[in-house]
Motif scaffolding. Structure first.
Motif, mmCIF file in Angstrom:
data_model
loop_
_atom_site.group_PDB
_atom_site.id
_atom_site.type_symbol
_atom_site.label_atom_id
_atom_site.label_comp_id
_atom_site.label_asym_id
_atom_site.label_seq_id
_atom_site.Cartn_x
_atom_site.Cartn_y
_atom_site.Cartn_z
ATOM 1 N N GLU A 141 0.827 -1.208 0.000
ATOM 2 C CA GLU A 141 0.000 0.000 0.000
ATOM 3 C C GLU A 141 0.866 1.265 0.000
ATOM 4 O O GLU A 141 0.524 2.263 -0.630
ATOM 5 N N ILE A 142 1.987 1.193 0.698
ATOM 6 C CA ILE A 142 2.921 2.323 0.663
ATOM 7 C C ILE A 142 3.373 2.569 -0.771
ATOM 8 O O ILE A 142 3.365 3.710 -1.264
ATOM 9 N N ARG A 143 3.754 1.501 -1.459
ATOM 10 C CA ARG A 143 4.197 1.624 -2.850
ATOM 11 C C ARG A 143 3.076 2.179 -3.729
ATOM 12 O O ARG A 143 3.306 3.019 -4.601
ATOM 13 N N ARG A 144 1.858 1.702 -3.504
ATOM 14 C CA ARG A 144 0.734 2.161 -4.315
ATOM 15 C C ARG A 144 0.496 3.668 -4.128
ATOM 16 O O ARG A 144 0.348 4.413 -5.104
ATOM 17 N N VAL A 145 0.472 4.120 -2.871
ATOM 18 C CA VAL A 145 0.201 5.528 -2.590
ATOM 19 C C VAL A 145 1.317 6.410 -3.138
ATOM 20 O O VAL A 145 1.061 7.457 -3.752
ATOM 21 N N LEU A 146 2.563 6.000 -2.920
ATOM 22 C CA LEU A 146 3.675 6.772 -3.472
ATOM 23 C C LEU A 146 3.631 6.798 -4.995
ATOM 24 O O LEU A 146 4.032 7.781 -5.625
ATOM 25 N N GLY A 147 3.121 5.710 -5.597
ATOM 26 C CA GLY A 147 2.984 5.664 -7.047
ATOM 27 C C GLY A 147 1.996 6.697 -7.572
ATOM 28 O O GLY A 147 2.166 7.246 -8.674
ATOM 29 N N VAL A 148 0.967 6.977 -6.784
ATOM 30 C CA VAL A 148 0.009 8.018 -7.161
ATOM 31 C C VAL A 148 0.727 9.369 -7.244
ATOM 32 O O VAL A 148 0.565 10.124 -8.219
ATOM 33 N N ILE A 149 1.530 9.663 -6.228
ATOM 34 C CA ILE A 149 2.251 10.941 -6.211
ATOM 35 C C ILE A 149 3.278 10.991 -7.338
ATOM 36 O O ILE A 149 3.458 12.028 -7.984
ATOM 37 N N GLU A 150 3.941 9.874 -7.587
ATOM 38 C CA GLU A 150 4.940 9.821 -8.658
ATOM 39 C C GLU A 150 4.313 10.195 -9.999
ATOM 40 O O GLU A 150 4.881 10.981 -10.769
ATOM 41 N N ARG A 151 3.143 9.634 -10.284
ATOM 42 C CA ARG A 151 2.484 9.928 -11.563
ATOM 43 C C ARG A 151 2.117 11.405 -11.670
ATOM 44 O O ARG A 151 2.261 12.012 -12.730
ATOM 45 N N VAL A 152 1.642 11.972 -10.572
ATOM 46 C CA VAL A 152 1.247 13.385 -10.590
ATOM 47 C C VAL A 152 2.456 14.283 -10.799
ATOM 48 O O VAL A 152 2.439 15.206 -11.630
ATOM 49 N N LEU A 153 3.532 14.021 -10.054
ATOM 50 C CA LEU A 153 4.721 14.864 -10.179
ATOM 51 C C LEU A 153 5.387 14.699 -11.538
ATOM 52 O O LEU A 153 5.911 15.668 -12.111
ATOM 53 N N ALA A 154 5.383 13.481 -12.069
ATOM 54 C CA ALA A 154 6.034 13.221 -13.357
ATOM 55 C C ALA A 154 5.358 13.988 -14.491
ATOM 56 O O ALA A 154 6.004 14.311 -15.503
ATOM 57 N N ASP A 155 4.082 14.296 -14.347
ATOM 58 C CA ASP A 155 3.344 15.010 -15.388
ATOM 59 C C ASP A 155 3.480 16.528 -15.281
ATOM 60 O O ASP A 155 2.945 17.252 -16.114
ATOM 61 N N LYS A 156 4.202 17.002 -14.260
ATOM 62 C CA LYS A 156 4.311 18.444 -14.050
ATOM 63 C C LYS A 156 5.634 18.972 -14.625
ATOM 64 O O LYS A 156 6.612 18.224 -14.753
#
Length: 259
Positions: A141-156
């Protein structure tokens, strides 16, 4: 010399080990607010006087004599401090969309980070028996939640690597204290923690380098040492958190076990 702001210091109740108290202190430090710490032992979170401040018996809690408000829950404290004391929007926005997006990320931190990171740490280090499936679930779940942030930051854009807009806000800051402990929570090296998460790592490390956070770490270290605590919050001389809770329930003075 400038007058302190606010005029009367805001009291922040903290038990040193956990991340949430430092979530609050980090915000106060970054805004340069006038505050005083009220550190005390975890043994006393369910006792007077603190139980009268927070009936849930968890830190942080604040008492603000400038507004005559007592408040607990770190997310509520964040929203209050930003509304009342960040009048220049240093860590927030006054625009409609950005204001609500900041609150969205704060709520995601409270629902998606705190519980999963906390449960991962519990089953990894503090539970009375090892349950590999529980550790695996919460680390996933830690990996999943951090993955959400990764996708958002990568698109900025490269110059706007923040959750909302193009600057650090309280929405970003709320994530730092729990992420700061990921290496010990997951029993991984720092490089392993951030594997596949380059944008999240850069975002985290920008905040971890701030003088305000470094002051938090220094204060926490002094309080941990003063209370004779191991890195996991358990007093020296006690092996497990279960043993610690038992001694608290029996009314034993755990300070005697530190020496």
């Amino acid at each position: 010399m400038a007058a302190p702001y606010p005029p009367k210091p805001i009291r922040i109740w903290v038990t040193p080990p956990g991340p949430n108290p430092w979530k609050a202190v980090f915000l106060f430090e970054e805004l340069g607010l006038n505050y005083e710490l009220k550190p005390f032992r975890f043994d006393d979170v369910k006792k007077k006087p603190f139980i009268d401040v927070n009936p849930n018996g968890r830190t942080p809690a604040i008492e603000d004599p400038n507004t005559n408000l007592t408040l607990w829950e770190s997310g509520a404290i964040y929203q209050y401090v930003i509304e009342v004391y960040d009048k220049e929007n240093r860590l927030a926005y006054d625009s409609f969309h950005e204001r609500h997006l900041c609150n969205q990320w704060l709520h995601f931190q409270m629902s998606g980070q705190g519980p999963y990171w906390g449960q991962a740490g519990w089953f990894q280090h503090l539970h009375h028996e090892k349950i590999p499936s529980a550790v695996e679930r919460y680390c996933n779940e830690i990996r999943r939640v951090l993955g959400v942030i990764e996708r958002v930051l990568a698109d900025k854009p490269a110059d706007a690597q923040w959750l909302v807009g193009n600057k650090m806000t309280f929405a970003d800051m709320a994530w730092l204290p729990w992420n700061f402990r990921l290496s010990e929570v997951m029993l991984l090296s720092w490089d392993e923690v951030w594997e596949g998460l380059p944008h999240v790592r850069a975002w985290h490390e920008k905040m971890a380098a701030l003088p305000s956070w470094q002051r938090c770490i220094e204060i926490r270290g002094r309080l941990m040492e003063a209370q004779g605590l191991q890195w996991n919050g358990v007093p020296k001389g006690i092996e497990t958190f279960t043993e610690y809770e038992k001694k608290i329930a029996e009314g034993e003075d755990t300070t005697a076990l530190q020496h």
